[in-house]
Scaffold this motif. Structure first.
Motif, PDB file in Angstrom:
ATOM      1  N   ARG A 162       0.831  -1.206   0.000  1.00 17.36           N
ATOM      2  CA  ARG A 162       0.000   0.000   0.000  1.00 17.36           C
ATOM      3  C   ARG A 162       0.866   1.256   0.000  1.00 17.36           C
ATOM      4  O   ARG A 162       0.550   2.240  -0.668  1.00 17.36           O
ATOM      5  N   ALA A 163       1.957   1.238   0.742  1.00 18.11           N
ATOM      6  CA  ALA A 163       2.843   2.405   0.816  1.00 18.11           C
ATOM      7  C   ALA A 163       3.519   2.675  -0.526  1.00 18.11           C
ATOM      8  O   ALA A 163       3.750   3.834  -0.887  1.00 18.11           O
ATOM      9  N   CYS A 164       3.817   1.632  -1.267  1.00 15.92           N
ATOM     10  CA  CYS A 164       4.518   1.786  -2.548  1.00 15.92           C
ATOM     11  C   CYS A 164       3.569   1.999  -3.720  1.00 15.92           C
ATOM     12  O   CYS A 164       3.995   2.434  -4.786  1.00 15.92           O
ATOM     13  N   GLY A 165       2.295   1.671  -3.531  1.00 11.74           N
ATOM     14  CA  GLY A 165       1.352   1.728  -4.641  1.00 11.74           C
ATOM     15  C   GLY A 165       1.417   0.429  -5.415  1.00 11.74           C
ATOM     16  O   GLY A 165       2.404  -0.299  -5.349  1.00 11.74           O
ATOM     17  N   TYR A 166       0.362   0.140  -6.151  1.00  8.88           N
ATOM     18  CA  TYR A 166       0.315  -1.105  -6.904  1.00  8.88           C
ATOM     19  C   TYR A 166      -0.747  -1.013  -7.992  1.00  8.88           C
ATOM     20  O   TYR A 166      -1.522  -0.069  -8.039  1.00  8.88           O
TER      21      TYR A 166
ATOM     22  N   THR B 248      -7.157  -2.392 -15.635  1.00  9.84           N
ATOM     23  CA  THR B 248      -6.085  -2.322 -14.653  1.00  9.84           C
ATOM     24  C   THR B 248      -6.199  -0.995 -13.941  1.00  9.84           C
ATOM     25  O   THR B 248      -6.205   0.053 -14.588  1.00  9.84           O
ATOM     26  N   LYS B 249      -6.311  -1.068 -12.637  1.00 12.75           N
ATOM     27  CA  LYS B 249      -6.418   0.141 -11.837  1.00 12.75           C
ATOM     28  C   LYS B 249      -5.098   0.363 -11.112  1.00 12.75           C
ATOM     29  O   LYS B 249      -4.571  -0.556 -10.488  1.00 12.75           O
ATOM     30  N   ASP B 250      -4.588   1.577 -11.207  1.00 11.45           N
ATOM     31  CA  ASP B 250      -3.386   1.936 -10.481  1.00 11.45           C
ATOM     32  C   ASP B 250      -3.783   2.562  -9.153  1.00 11.45           C
ATOM     33  O   ASP B 250      -4.522   3.543  -9.120  1.00 11.45           O
ATOM     34  N   VAL B 251      -3.300   1.969  -8.083  1.00  8.07           N
ATOM     35  CA  VAL B 251      -3.553   2.493  -6.744  1.00  8.07           C
ATOM     36  C   VAL B 251      -2.310   3.278  -6.341  1.00  8.07           C
ATOM     37  O   VAL B 251      -1.218   2.719  -6.275  1.00  8.07           O
ATOM     38  N   PRO B 252      -2.449   4.573  -6.098  1.00  3.56           N
ATOM     39  CA  PRO B 252      -1.276   5.394  -5.795  1.00  3.56           C
ATOM     40  C   PRO B 252      -0.694   5.065  -4.424  1.00  3.56           C
ATOM     41  O   PRO B 252      -1.388   4.502  -3.563  1.00  3.56           O
ATOM     42  N   PRO B 253       0.558   5.419  -4.205  1.00  6.15           N
ATOM     43  CA  PRO B 253       1.158   5.205  -2.882  1.00  6.15           C
ATOM     44  C   PRO B 253       0.374   5.939  -1.801  1.00  6.15           C
ATOM     45  O   PRO B 253      -0.210   6.990  -2.041  1.00  6.15           O
ATOM     46  N   ASP B 254       0.360   5.359  -0.623  1.00  9.81           N
ATOM     47  CA  ASP B 254      -0.380   5.914   0.499  1.00  9.81           C
ATOM     48  C   ASP B 254       0.600   6.429   1.551  1.00  9.81           C
ATOM     49  O   ASP B 254       1.426   5.671   2.074  1.00  9.81           O
ATOM     50  N   ILE B 255       0.515   7.719   1.850  1.00  5.92           N
ATOM     51  CA  ILE B 255       1.428   8.356   2.789  1.00  5.92           C
ATOM     52  C   ILE B 255       1.264   7.775   4.195  1.00  5.92           C
ATOM     53  O   ILE B 255       2.244   7.583   4.917  1.00  5.92           O
ATOM     54  N   ALA B 256       0.030   7.489   4.604  1.00  6.94           N
ATOM     55  CA  ALA B 256      -0.199   6.934   5.940  1.00  6.94           C
ATOM     56  C   ALA B 256       0.495   5.581   6.093  1.00  6.94           C
ATOM     57  O   ALA B 256       1.092   5.283   7.137  1.00  6.94           O
ATOM     58  N   ALA B 257       0.439   4.746   5.048  1.00 10.28           N
ATOM     59  CA  ALA B 257       1.109   3.448   5.097  1.00 10.28           C
ATOM     60  C   ALA B 257       2.621   3.629   5.139  1.00 10.28           C
ATOM     61  O   ALA B 257       3.322   2.903   5.851  1.00 10.28           O
TER      62      ALA B 257
ATOM     63  N   GLN C 233      11.735  -7.587  -0.893  1.00 14.51           N
ATOM     64  CA  GLN C 233      10.944  -6.362  -0.912  1.00 14.51           C
ATOM     65  C   GLN C 233      11.752  -5.200  -1.487  1.00 14.51           C
ATOM     66  O   GLN C 233      11.227  -4.389  -2.249  1.00 14.51           O
ATOM     67  N   LEU C 234      13.021  -5.118  -1.124  1.00 14.02           N
ATOM     68  CA  LEU C 234      13.881  -4.067  -1.671  1.00 14.02           C
ATOM     69  C   LEU C 234      14.048  -4.228  -3.181  1.00 14.02           C
ATOM     70  O   LEU C 234      14.013  -3.248  -3.930  1.00 14.02           O
ATOM     71  N   GLU C 235      14.222  -5.454  -3.627  1.00  8.82           N
ATOM     72  CA  GLU C 235      14.363  -5.716  -5.063  1.00  8.82           C
ATOM     73  C   GLU C 235      13.076  -5.373  -5.804  1.00  8.82           C
ATOM     74  O   GLU C 235      13.108  -4.789  -6.891  1.00  8.82           O
ATOM     75  N   ALA C 236      11.933  -5.710  -5.222  1.00  6.29           N
ATOM     76  CA  ALA C 236      10.651  -5.379  -5.842  1.00  6.29           C
ATOM     77  C   ALA C 236      10.470  -3.867  -5.925  1.00  6.29           C
ATOM     78  O   ALA C 236      10.001  -3.340  -6.942  1.00  6.29           O
ATOM     79  N   GLU C 237      10.837  -3.151  -4.882  1.00  9.43           N
ATOM     80  CA  GLU C 237      10.734  -1.685  -4.893  1.00  9.43           C
ATOM     81  C   GLU C 237      11.681  -1.092  -5.931  1.00  9.43           C
ATOM     82  O   GLU C 237      11.332  -0.155  -6.649  1.00  9.43           O
ATOM     83  N   LYS C 238      12.872  -1.652  -6.066  1.00  8.71           N
ATOM     84  CA  LYS C 238      13.831  -1.191  -7.082  1.00  8.71           C
ATOM     85  C   LYS C 238      13.244  -1.362  -8.477  1.00  8.71           C
ATOM     86  O   LYS C 238      13.291  -0.440  -9.296  1.00  8.71           O
ATOM     87  N   ARG C 239      12.664  -2.533  -8.748  1.00  4.23           N
ATOM     88  CA  ARG C 239      12.061  -2.782 -10.064  1.00  4.23           C
ATOM     89  C   ARG C 239      10.910  -1.818 -10.332  1.00  4.23           C
ATOM     90  O   ARG C 239      10.778  -1.285 -11.427  1.00  4.23           O
ATOM     91  N   ARG C 240      10.091  -1.585  -9.309  1.00  2.00           N
ATOM     92  CA  ARG C 240       8.953  -0.684  -9.458  1.00  2.00           C
ATOM     93  C   ARG C 240       9.410   0.733  -9.779  1.00  2.00           C
ATOM     94  O   ARG C 240       8.894   1.378 -10.691  1.00  2.00           O
ATOM     95  N   LEU C 241      10.418   1.204  -9.075  1.00  2.00           N
ATOM     96  CA  LEU C 241      10.920   2.561  -9.315  1.00  2.00           C
ATOM     97  C   LEU C 241      11.573   2.677 -10.683  1.00  2.00           C
ATOM     98  O   LEU C 241      11.418   3.691 -11.374  1.00  2.00           O
ATOM     99  N   LEU C 242      12.284   1.634 -11.106  1.00  2.00           N
ATOM    100  CA  LEU C 242      12.894   1.654 -12.442  1.00  2.00           C
ATOM    101  C   LEU C 242      11.829   1.675 -13.536  1.00  2.00           C
ATOM    102  O   LEU C 242      11.990   2.349 -14.556  1.00  2.00           O
ATOM    103  N   GLU C 243      10.726   0.955 -13.330  1.00  2.00           N
ATOM    104  CA  GLU C 243       9.627   0.979 -14.295  1.00  2.00           C
ATOM    105  C   GLU C 243       9.006   2.367 -14.383  1.00  2.00           C
ATOM    106  O   GLU C 243       8.688   2.840 -15.477  1.00  2.00           O
ATOM    107  N   ILE C 244       8.855   3.024 -13.242  1.00  2.00           N
ATOM    108  CA  ILE C 244       8.306   4.383 -13.239  1.00  2.00           C
ATOM    109  C   ILE C 244       9.227   5.322 -14.003  1.00  2.00           C
ATOM    110  O   ILE C 244       8.785   6.128 -14.813  1.00  2.00           O
ATOM    111  N   LEU C 245      10.529   5.211 -13.761  1.00  2.00           N
ATOM    112  CA  LEU C 245      11.496   6.051 -14.472  1.00  2.00           C
ATOM    113  C   LEU C 245      11.460   5.790 -15.972  1.00  2.00           C
ATOM    114  O   LEU C 245      11.498   6.712 -16.776  1.00  2.00           O
ATOM    115  N   GLN C 246      11.387   4.510 -16.350  1.00  2.00           N
ATOM    116  CA  GLN C 246      11.346   4.155 -17.771  1.00  2.00           C
ATOM    117  C   GLN C 246      10.075   4.689 -18.417  1.00  2.00           C
ATOM    118  O   GLN C 246      10.124   5.256 -19.504  1.00  2.00           O
ATOM    119  N   THR C 247       8.939   4.539 -17.748  1.00  7.69           N
ATOM    120  CA  THR C 247       7.667   5.017 -18.284  1.00  7.69           C
ATOM    121  C   THR C 247       7.684   6.531 -18.438  1.00  7.69           C
ATOM    122  O   THR C 247       7.259   7.064 -19.455  1.00  7.69           O
TER     123      THR C 247
END
Length: 90
Positions: A13-17, A42-51, A68-82
């Protein structure tokens, strides 16, 4: 639910999904129900500040597992690429 399951859910939830939602419509045809329309979105759920605050108050990123760190790294790299793909097309 185990403590790790709850923690993983808070991290997600904190990272979004993204979540896939399927809606199917059926109609009666010759006495049988048949699928007439299927919509998959496909619905994008934004990151949640409270989480994120819960995680940071609980020890922060030091408490994340390697997976979890590797998953967050992949997610951030996808955002940068997009975002760079969108910038290049404009």
């Amino acid at each position: 639910m185990l403590k790790n399951d709850v923690y993983d859910a808070v991290v997600k939830r904190a990272c979004g999904y993204s979540a896939v939602e399927t809606v199917e419509e059926y109609a009666a045809v010759d006495g049988n129900f048949e699928l007439v329309k299927k919509r998959v979105t496909t619905k994008d759920v934004p990151p949640d500040i409270a989480a994120a605050k819960i995680i940071l108050d609980d020890g922060g990123i030091d408490e994340l597992t390697d997976e979890q760190l590797e998953a967050e790294k992949r997610r951030l790299l996808e955002i940068l690429q997009t975002s760079s793909d969108v910038s290049n097309t404009q």
